[in-house]
Design a protein around this motif. Sequence first.
Motif, short mmCIF file in Angstrom:
data_model
loop_
_atom_site.label_atom_id
_atom_site.label_comp_id
_atom_site.label_asym_id
_atom_site.label_seq_id
_atom_site.Cartn_x
_atom_site.Cartn_y
_atom_site.Cartn_z
N ASN A 186 0.85 -1.24 -0.20
CA ASN A 186 0.16 -0.03 -0.05
C ASN A 186 0.91 1.35 0.06
OD1 ASN A 186 -2.46 -1.42 0.00
ND2 ASN A 186 -3.40 -0.45 1.98
N LYS A 219 2.29 1.54 -3.54
CA LYS A 219 1.14 1.90 -4.55
C LYS A 219 0.74 3.22 -4.32
CE LYS A 219 -2.93 -0.14 -4.07
NZ LYS A 219 -3.82 -1.08 -4.07
N PHE A 220 0.40 3.96 -3.05
CA PHE A 220 -0.05 5.23 -3.01
C PHE A 220 1.22 6.27 -2.58
CE2 PHE A 220 -3.47 2.47 -1.56
CZ PHE A 220 -4.44 3.01 -2.36
N ARG A 221 1.92 6.35 -3.43
CA ARG A 221 3.26 7.29 -3.75
C ARG A 221 3.04 8.31 -4.34
NH1 ARG A 221 3.81 3.27 -7.24
NH2 ARG A 221 4.20 4.15 -9.35
N ARG A 222 3.95 9.40 -3.99
CA ARG A 222 3.69 10.73 -4.80
C ARG A 222 4.68 10.60 -6.03
NH1 ARG A 222 5.20 15.38 -0.70
NH2 ARG A 222 6.58 13.76 0.01
N GLY A 281 4.18 8.87 1.18
CA GLY A 281 3.22 8.99 0.12
C GLY A 281 2.17 10.22 0.11
N ARG A 318 -13.10 2.06 -0.81
CA ARG A 318 -11.94 2.71 -1.38
C ARG A 318 -12.29 4.22 -1.46
NH1 ARG A 318 -9.58 -0.40 -5.58
NH2 ARG A 318 -9.30 1.58 -6.69
N HIS A 331 -10.24 6.01 -3.74
CA HIS A 331 -9.85 6.59 -5.10
C HIS A 331 -10.39 5.41 -6.25
CE1 HIS A 331 -6.90 9.01 -3.10
NE2 HIS A 331 -6.65 7.99 -2.22
N TYR A 391 -5.86 4.11 -8.91
CA TYR A 391 -4.80 3.17 -7.99
C TYR A 391 -5.56 1.88 -8.07
CZ TYR A 391 -2.67 7.17 -5.91
OH TYR A 391 -2.25 8.46 -6.00
#
Length: 568
Positions: A417, A420-423, A449, A466, A468, A473
């Motif tokens: 996670n 995946k939820f990086r900038r 992130g 969710r 997003h 994503y």
Amino acid sequence: MKAYQQGWTLRRRVVALLGVVLVLLLGLAAAEATVAAKNRQNIDAVLLKTGPLRVQAQELMSALLDQETAVRGYAVNGDRSDLAPYQEGLRREQSLVASIRGLAADYPGVRRELAVIEGQTAQWRSQVAEPVIATTERSGPAAGQALITDQTRRQFDGIRASVTTLQDEILIVRKQTADRVNATSNALVVLLVVAALVVAVAGAVMLLSLDRILVRPLAALVGQVREVADGDYQHRIAGSGPPEFRQLADDIDQMRQKIAQDLDEVRQARERIEWVNDQLQKQAEELTRSNRDLEQFAYVASHDLQEPLRKVASFCQLLQRRYAGQLDERADQYIAFAVDGAQRMQRLINDLLAFSRIGRLTTGFTEVDLNKVMGDVAGQTEAARQYADAELTWDRMPTISGEEPLLTNLLANLVSNSVKFRRADVPAKVHVSARLVDGEWEISCRDNGIGIEPEFADKIFVIFQRLHSKDAYPGTGIGLAIVKKIVEYHGGRVWVDTDAGEGTTIRFTVPALAADIEAAKAAAEAADDTETGEAADAAGQPDGAAGAEPPAGADRQDTNGDMKETVG
């Protein structure tokens, strides 16, 4: 309150009884003092008056005999020296008469007899003694003897008889005084006996009164209170005896009524609580059964859907490969949609199957080294981290009790996670650490992130929730729900640290081993002792001695492909 004012209070009764006893005792004490004073006077009269009177009366007789003997001796010999006893007897007589008169001031009979003796002795001296002395001096012993006749002897015998009468009178007075001493002594004894009887009677009356007005009412009140204490809260408490006891009984009865009312309310509340508990128990049992059925349904459904879903996905993929470019563009698009939907459905079913298996299919808890688990997690997420150019680091991790596959899945979900939820414009960094807090290991997964808004901190752990779209994503929205279920299965809790600042920090707890807790306590005590020793020896410590080398292996760099895993 007016009802209690009727009748004498206990204090008033006790004061009245003690007052009567006090008055009687004071009266008896005054009478005893008077009788004792009179008795002392009578004793003094016996010892200091009648006794000396008797002795002095005998001495008076002796003095008179000395005078009479001296006169007769002088009449026989004519020797002037024979008159010395006469003169001495006369002096003694006068002294004794004066003394007897003083002692007999309260005895008129004695004074009267003494006056008779004084008259007789004066007459005897004027008629016998002085004429014999004068005649003997003038005419010689023969002339003096001639004057001593039977008549003069009888005259002196009369004096002797009067002295005897005086002694008898003194004896009578002495006996009367002794009788008065006995009478006053007897009266004093009687008064003492009466005082003792008054005290005894007062004590008996006090005991009987206390038994009737204090002990019996109090015992009856205690008996009624015990009946209430034994559970008979409807028993009315009635008092008896003095007004204070009746008031006390009414106060206790009011308290009983209040307690009975409270107990009734408590009993009703307990019945309601028991009813609610029964309902909750039934609902809990129904919920447990429903959850079990749902888990079984989810497992069966996901397991049974695997085969037809694989068939649909396989044939969709065959259609896509075989007929790609042979149909029109819209047909290719439809086939692509079917393949994507089948694949997403397959991933969703696999995640749902994994979720349903947590806690249902178990291999039992063992001691799990989280350092090894982090190595496995690094291997599982290597491809995704290489693609995202992400860095994974972790501190030295503890050993805990749990199931290694589930813990690996938990940490792999968290790391995935975070990657995946990086900038988009910042290389992803993920750091895992652990610390011991109140007998639990608090493990943190921190990244740099996009972060999570505080209002969504609880929603992310809900299954299929969710934040997003799947286009932005990808994923099924079940990963963090699996994390939460694994953590709770191990007896811990999981949450989002909204105060961590940049990025996202997810923390969860797991129980620590007893050896780790004891080691932490020992380390804390050793640290306290060290601080005390350092404070005491600070003045004598040489420069540079405070530094300590880090433990071996504290900072170790491992490589995995092109990525670094820093183990602290």
